[in-house]
Design an enzyme around this catalytic site. Structure first.
Site: not given
Length: 356
Positions: A79, A141, A229, A239, A250
């Site tokens: 990623q 990420h 979100e 948060y 998962y």
């Protein structure tokens, strides 16, 4: 071979229509790219686009694609790679461009760099690293999205890299939204003296970041198994990730919802099943006056363009268009024209206009 044939057919068609109950859109291809990630519309016309493998390109209004020399070396795996591109607030005068990327040679840390765009030479001049995450590593990420605020400071998302726990460690860059000066140093007035670059914490994978016309900052992030979100970002707030989420692990195991631990700031909108949001703009343009005051989101897994109506402390999805491809990023120009960047191999930069 099959993908090549499909792309050739799409190029011959040139445009296609996307229907919705309220607005009909027509999409026109401008250029085709290899795994593009983000784009910026240049004030003089044309675009800068990053490709995940490490290429920065200039695309003219006519669709001519040229490589910009001087981009940083990146590590392209999973990623991570070359990510966001953003223009400085004073770009017309300075020519300054900002990029984010992951470089595996130093452990896989997220980087932020700045250089001056010279379009005559098609290169970034004096490009340099101005910020590096203080903790490296993780499987993915990176977040890596940039937004300049009304205060002219640079806001940067930094994902948790699929590790979870760093998001709650204040002095770890991962899982945070940061507020920096344009030179990459911590901005004054940030809420945590012990972590001077941090604006908010408890984030998973924030892949969208934008300011609205009133100066409020909005971010979206991918949930785990469900629970994408949309958050209204306020200084010093936590948060909750990974302690709370609207999704599940998962494995299917439960994660407590936000309402079980009200000390954490809950999202104003969430999506289960996921939309896998990527890219986001605040729209206040003239081309689609009925969309003014809305957030426009791209969807990866949902292969969609999504319009979200926002209020002072509210947000809800209003419209969704099936784009038929994963959508990686969105941008708008000074005239309110909207551009969409597809994800993946042979992905297209598209111009959206109103259909009949």
């Amino acid at each position: 071979m099959i993908k090549t044939v499909i792309s050739a057919i799409a190029a011959l068609l040139c445009t296609y229509s996307i229907a919705t109950a309220q607005t009909r859109l027509v999409s026109k291809p401008i250029a085709t790219l290899d795994r593009p990630w983000a784009m910026a519309v240049l004030p003089q016309g044309g675009f800068l686009v990053t490709e995940k493998a490490g290429r920065l390109v200039h695309i003219s209004d006519a669709g001519e694609v040229h490589t910009i020399a001087g981009a940083p070396r990146v590590t392209d795996y999973g990623q991570v790679g070359l990510h966001d591109v953003a223009l400085a607030p004073d770009f017309k005068a300075s020519g300054d461009v900002y990029l984010t990327w992951v470089d595996g040679t130093d452990g896989g840390a997220l980087h932020l760099g700045q250089g001056r765009l010279d379009l005559n030479a098609m290169q970034l001049v004096d490009f340099r690293v101005i910020w590096r995450a203080n903790s490296a590593g993780g499987r993915g990420h990176p977040g890596a999205m940039i937004a300049f605020g009304p205060d002219r400071h640079l806001y940067l998302t930094s994902g948790d890299r699929q590790l979870g726990s760093p998001a709650q460690v204040l002095d770890d860059s991962r899982g945070k939204i940061l507020r920096l000066k344009p030179d990459g140093t911590p901005a004054t007035g940030n809420p945590f003296p012990s972590a001077p670059e941090v604006w908010t914490l408890g984030h998973r994978n924030p892949y969208g970041l934008t300011f609205d016309s009133t100066g409020k900052l909005w971010s979206h992030e991918m949930g785990p198994r469900g629970g994408d979100e949309l958050n209204l970002i306020a200084a010093g707030e936590n948060y909750g990730w990974p302690l709370v989420s609207e999704g599940r692990k998962y494995s299917g195991l439960n994660i407590p919802d936000h309402d079980t631990q009200p000390q954490f700031t809950a999202p104003l909108a969430e999506w289960t099943p996921i939309i896998a949001p990527a890219g986001m703009i605040y729209y206040d343009g003239a081309a689609f006056p009925e969309w003014q005051g809305s957030l426009m989101l791209g969807g990866l897994a949902s292969e969609a363009l999504i319009r979200v109506e926002i209020g002072e402390t509210s947000a809800r999805e209003i419209e969704r268009w099936n784009m038929g491809r994963r959508i990686r990023d969105l941008a708008t120009d000074a005239q309110g024209q909207i551009y969409v960047l597809e994800d993946g191999d042979e992905a297209r930069l598209l111009h959206l206009s109103r259909g009949q």
